[in-house]
Design a protein around this motif. Sequence first.
Motif, PDB file in Angstrom:
ATOM      1  N   GLN A   1       0.836  -1.190   0.000  1.00  0.00           N
ATOM      2  CA  GLN A   1       0.000   0.000   0.000  1.00  0.00           C
ATOM      3  C   GLN A   1       0.875   1.247   0.000  1.00  0.00           C
ATOM      4  OE1 GLN A   1      -1.608  -0.754   4.237  1.00  0.00           O
ATOM      5  NE2 GLN A   1      -1.773   1.452   4.021  1.00  0.00           N
ATOM      6  N   PRO A   2       0.436   2.300  -0.682  1.00  0.00           N
ATOM      7  CA  PRO A   2       1.256   3.514  -0.779  1.00  0.00           C
ATOM      8  C   PRO A   2       1.356   4.246   0.548  1.00  0.00           C
ATOM      9  CG  PRO A   2      -0.900   3.880  -1.765  1.00  0.00           C
ATOM     10  CD  PRO A   2      -0.823   2.421  -1.422  1.00  0.00           C
ATOM     11  N   VAL A   3       2.390   5.043   0.673  1.00  0.00           N
ATOM     12  CA  VAL A   3       2.551   5.936   1.820  1.00  0.00           C
ATOM     13  C   VAL A   3       2.647   7.365   1.284  1.00  0.00           C
ATOM     14  CG1 VAL A   3       3.647   4.214   3.290  1.00  0.00           C
ATOM     15  CG2 VAL A   3       5.065   5.612   1.790  1.00  0.00           C
ATOM     16  N   TYR A   4       2.500   8.326   2.189  1.00  0.00           N
ATOM     17  CA  TYR A   4       2.453   9.730   1.777  1.00  0.00           C
ATOM     18  C   TYR A   4       3.358  10.552   2.682  1.00  0.00           C
ATOM     19  CZ  TYR A   4      -1.682   7.843  -0.468  1.00  0.00           C
ATOM     20  OH  TYR A   4      -2.528   7.059  -1.203  1.00  0.00           O
ATOM     21  N   ASP A   5       4.178  11.397   2.070  1.00  0.00           N
ATOM     22  CA  ASP A   5       5.048  12.238   2.879  1.00  0.00           C
ATOM     23  C   ASP A   5       4.281  13.472   3.364  1.00  0.00           C
ATOM     24  OD1 ASP A   5       4.968  14.097   0.812  1.00  0.00           O
ATOM     25  OD2 ASP A   5       7.021  13.758   0.152  1.00  0.00           O
ATOM     26  N   GLN A   6       4.988  14.375   4.024  1.00  0.00           N
ATOM     27  CA  GLN A   6       4.326  15.524   4.630  1.00  0.00           C
ATOM     28  C   GLN A   6       3.705  16.462   3.592  1.00  0.00           C
ATOM     29  OE1 GLN A   6       7.452  17.135   7.115  1.00  0.00           O
ATOM     30  NE2 GLN A   6       6.738  15.987   8.897  1.00  0.00           N
ATOM     31  N   ARG A   7       4.172  16.372   2.365  1.00  0.00           N
ATOM     32  CA  ARG A   7       3.598  17.197   1.289  1.00  0.00           C
ATOM     33  C   ARG A   7       2.514  16.446   0.521  1.00  0.00           C
ATOM     34  NH1 ARG A   7       8.880  18.283  -1.926  1.00  0.00           N
ATOM     35  NH2 ARG A   7       9.093  16.090  -1.339  1.00  0.00           N
ATOM     36  N   LYS A   8       2.080  15.290   1.080  1.00  0.00           N
ATOM     37  CA  LYS A   8       1.051  14.450   0.464  1.00  0.00           C
ATOM     38  C   LYS A   8       1.503  13.830  -0.859  1.00  0.00           C
ATOM     39  CE  LYS A   8      -1.715  15.702   3.781  1.00  0.00           C
ATOM     40  NZ  LYS A   8      -1.972  14.786   4.914  1.00  0.00           N
ATOM     41  N   VAL A   9       2.814  13.708  -1.044  1.00  0.00           N
ATOM     42  CA  VAL A   9       3.355  13.047  -2.235  1.00  0.00           C
ATOM     43  C   VAL A   9       3.214  11.534  -2.070  1.00  0.00           C
ATOM     44  CG1 VAL A   9       5.464  12.590  -3.554  1.00  0.00           C
ATOM     45  CG2 VAL A   9       4.949  14.912  -2.774  1.00  0.00           C
ATOM     46  N   THR A  10       2.682  10.867  -3.078  1.00  0.00           N
ATOM     47  CA  THR A  10       2.452   9.427  -3.026  1.00  0.00           C
ATOM     48  C   THR A  10       3.725   8.655  -3.351  1.00  0.00           C
ATOM     49  OG1 THR A  10       0.180   9.785  -3.773  1.00  0.00           O
ATOM     50  CG2 THR A  10       1.036   7.532  -3.896  1.00  0.00           C
ATOM     51  N   VAL A  11       4.114   7.755  -2.450  1.00  0.00           N
ATOM     52  CA  VAL A  11       5.270   6.885  -2.661  1.00  0.00           C
ATOM     53  C   VAL A  11       4.776   5.437  -2.608  1.00  0.00           C
ATOM     54  CG1 VAL A  11       7.548   6.190  -1.828  1.00  0.00           C
ATOM     55  CG2 VAL A  11       6.773   8.571  -1.533  1.00  0.00           C
ATOM     56  N   VAL A  12       5.050   4.686  -3.674  1.00  0.00           N
ATOM     57  CA  VAL A  12       4.568   3.302  -3.771  1.00  0.00           C
ATOM     58  C   VAL A  12       5.726   2.334  -3.527  1.00  0.00           C
ATOM     59  CG1 VAL A  12       3.501   1.577  -5.257  1.00  0.00           C
ATOM     60  CG2 VAL A  12       2.746   3.957  -5.380  1.00  0.00           C
ATOM     61  N   PRO A  13       5.625   1.462  -2.520  1.00  0.00           N
ATOM     62  CA  PRO A  13       6.668   0.462  -2.275  1.00  0.00           C
ATOM     63  C   PRO A  13       6.429  -0.799  -3.125  1.00  0.00           C
ATOM     64  CG  PRO A  13       5.445   1.068  -0.255  1.00  0.00           C
ATOM     65  CD  PRO A  13       4.626   1.490  -1.431  1.00  0.00           C
ATOM     66  N   VAL A  14       7.497  -1.297  -3.711  1.00  0.00           N
ATOM     67  CA  VAL A  14       7.452  -2.488  -4.553  1.00  0.00           C
ATOM     68  C   VAL A  14       8.331  -3.558  -3.906  1.00  0.00           C
ATOM     69  CG1 VAL A  14       7.963  -3.426  -6.841  1.00  0.00           C
ATOM     70  CG2 VAL A  14       7.097  -1.070  -6.620  1.00  0.00           C
ATOM     71  N   LEU A  15       7.734  -4.681  -3.531  1.00  0.00           N
ATOM     72  CA  LEU A  15       8.472  -5.754  -2.863  1.00  0.00           C
ATOM     73  C   LEU A  15       9.033  -6.732  -3.891  1.00  0.00           C
ATOM     74  CD1 LEU A  15       9.208  -7.140  -0.118  1.00  0.00           C
ATOM     75  CD2 LEU A  15       7.076  -8.415  -0.343  1.00  0.00           C
ATOM     76  N   ALA A  16      10.313  -7.053  -3.757  1.00  0.00           N
ATOM     77  CA  ALA A  16      10.939  -7.986  -4.698  1.00  0.00           C
ATOM     78  C   ALA A  16      11.954  -8.857  -3.974  1.00  0.00           C
ATOM     79  CB  ALA A  16      11.625  -7.238  -5.840  1.00  0.00           C
ATOM     80  N   GLY A  17      12.081 -10.091  -4.424  1.00  0.00           N
ATOM     81  CA  GLY A  17      13.122 -10.975  -3.930  1.00  0.00           C
ATOM     82  C   GLY A  17      14.353 -10.842  -4.806  1.00  0.00           C
TER      83      GLY A  17
END
Length: 210
Positions: free
Chosen positions: A104-120
């Motif tokens: 699920q995405p996270v948001y910094d203090q400026r409401k910028v969307t950061v998407v984490p991608v899990l990989a092996g």
Amino acid sequence: MLPDYLSAEGEQRCRRLLAEVTVRLRARPAAAAVLVPLCSVRGVPALLYTLRSSRLAGRHKGDVSFPGGKCDPTDRDVVHTALRETHEELGLVVPEEHVWGVLQPVYDQRKVTVVPVLAGVGPLDPQSLRPNPEEVDEVFALPLTHLLQAQNQGYTHFRQGGHFRYTLPVFLHGPHRIWGLTAIITEFTLQLLAPGTYQPRLAGFSLSRR
């Protein structure tokens, strides 16, 4: 004894759990993406982190982070952004088929969307990597067993304008303190990998609801 997080069964379980959100988020525009590299260091499952260069501009220089950065108009999607940035920062090539899914995405203090991608990313010696010195000062791995130990977990309360705003996790006693968005993404990852072992510090907390 902890389960084998790198087993084929564990990977398939995670892929199934992430399938729906992965399809939805890959098609949604985002400002930035990071790769959450699940690796094996001398046979021990671990997460790979970077220490951002102290020469970078901005308030996050010198912080612990996952490899990643801003989405480029030429990127096909957030997965491509995360893989491209990982190659640029660490020289590490991760095939797309090694991606387990999107968290699920996270948001910094400026409401910028950061998407984490899990990989092996498989067996890895962090010292063998040759990071881009303009972006990365250091690369290190923390075993999942370390991250899962309660004595290495903490939290910080944030206030704004004299009022309590929110609480974020912190992971301690490694080479560097893990906090901010990187700690939140680490918590999401541990919840996925070890649902019966990891107890979230922030029950019910999600930056996506801020």
